[in-house]
Design a protein around this motif. Structure first.
Motif, PDB file in Angstrom:
ATOM      1  N   MET A  73       0.817  -1.169   0.000  1.00 41.90           N
ATOM      2  CA  MET A  73       0.000   0.000   0.000  1.00 41.90           C
ATOM      3  C   MET A  73       0.877   1.254   0.000  1.00 41.90           C
ATOM      4  SD  MET A  73      -3.180   0.455   2.457  1.00 41.90           S
ATOM      5  CE  MET A  73      -4.626  -0.203   1.878  1.00 41.90           C
ATOM      6  N   ASN A  74       0.575   2.203  -0.832  1.00 44.73           N
ATOM      7  CA  ASN A  74       1.381   3.407  -0.952  1.00 44.73           C
ATOM      8  C   ASN A  74       0.600   4.661  -0.602  1.00 44.73           C
ATOM      9  OD1 ASN A  74       3.716   2.164  -1.726  1.00 44.73           O
ATOM     10  ND2 ASN A  74       3.196   2.183  -3.902  1.00 44.73           N
ATOM     11  N   ARG A  75      -0.285   4.569   0.343  1.00 44.98           N
ATOM     12  CA  ARG A  75      -1.061   5.735   0.745  1.00 44.98           C
ATOM     13  C   ARG A  75      -0.179   6.760   1.426  1.00 44.98           C
ATOM     14  NH1 ARG A  75      -6.396   3.716   3.640  1.00 44.98           N
ATOM     15  NH2 ARG A  75      -6.983   2.527   1.839  1.00 44.98           N
ATOM     16  N   ASN A  76      -0.317   8.003   1.010  1.00 42.02           N
ATOM     17  CA  ASN A  76       0.422   9.127   1.602  1.00 42.02           C
ATOM     18  C   ASN A  76       1.927   8.897   1.645  1.00 42.02           C
ATOM     19  OD1 ASN A  76      -1.970  10.512   2.051  1.00 42.02           O
ATOM     20  ND2 ASN A  76      -2.263   9.472   4.012  1.00 42.02           N
ATOM     21  N   PHE A  77       2.417   8.182   0.661  1.00 40.69           N
ATOM     22  CA  PHE A  77       3.851   7.905   0.596  1.00 40.69           C
ATOM     23  C   PHE A  77       4.546   8.933  -0.290  1.00 40.69           C
ATOM     24  CE2 PHE A  77       7.513   6.042  -1.554  1.00 40.69           C
ATOM     25  CZ  PHE A  77       8.270   5.653  -0.456  1.00 40.69           C
ATOM     26  N   LYS A  78       5.641   9.451   0.193  1.00 39.85           N
ATOM     27  CA  LYS A  78       6.439  10.380  -0.599  1.00 39.85           C
ATOM     28  C   LYS A  78       7.912  10.052  -0.371  1.00 39.85           C
ATOM     29  CE  LYS A  78       7.389  15.224  -1.390  1.00 39.85           C
ATOM     30  NZ  LYS A  78       7.194  16.591  -0.961  1.00 39.85           N
TER      31      LYS A  78
END
Length: 185
Positions: A1-6
């Motif tokens: 999952m790449n939610r809110n990933f920076k």
């Protein structure tokens, strides 16, 4: 999952300037407002107003022949037209600076008349001379603090006893020779 990933890449590591620091001025001192970013390991001396000021160091990125009319100086030296660049006892005024040619170096118009190897550090001299160039200020300390440009006078760490890395130190051999407790290793 790449939610809110920076992804934030790591910043480049600062070079190591000091091998060993064994003496410094208690409380440091006040560096006069510089017009260029002053890195650690630059020699400083007192200016006419009694504040410490940097003695610019110019590191050659490419060897220069004795008949060269331009030299390549690493970025970040603060070199500007009118500065007197010196090596040994010979100092010559710079007549032009091209900062647009490369992101790594500035092309400086100056005819020193001596062959210089890559990596050699030249120093800022008080006046042009063929046989008696001296640093712009009498070197007293090595700067132990990075100082940003145009942010006013700056409280700094002043080191008067240290072993500096020759490969990264922002100081010329001739300036180090005038400082009894500083060595390039």
């Amino acid at each position: 999952m790449n939610r809110n990933f920076k992804f934030n890449p790591a910043e480049a590591a600062d070079p190591i300037y000091f091998e060993q620091v064994f003496a410094e001025k208690p409380g440091g001192g006040l560096l006069a407002n510089p017009d260029f970013d002053v890195p650690k390991s630059v020699a400083v001396g007192k200016n006419d107003s009694g504040l410490y000021a940097p003695i610019k160091a110019y590191r050659l990125v490419e060897a220069a022949a004795a008949d060269a009319t331009t030299i390549k100086i690493a970025k970040g030296s603060g070199v500007k037209e009118g500065d007197v660049l010196a090596t040994g006892k010979k100092g010559v005024a710079c007549t032009g600076v091209d900062t647009t040619t490369s992101d790594d170096y500035d092309v400086v118009t100056v005819a020193l008349g001596v062959a210089i190897t890559a990596g050699k550090v030249l120093y800022e001299a008080k006046a042009a001379s063929a046989t008696a160039a001296k640093p712009k200020y009498t070197p007293e300390y090595i700067l132990g603090t990075y100082v940003p440009a145009n942010e006013g006078d700056f409280e700094v760490r002043l080191i008067n006893g240290a072993n500096l890395r020759k490969e990264t130190a922002n100081v010329a051999d001739e300036v180090v020779e005038l400082m009894k407790s500083i060595a390039l290793v």
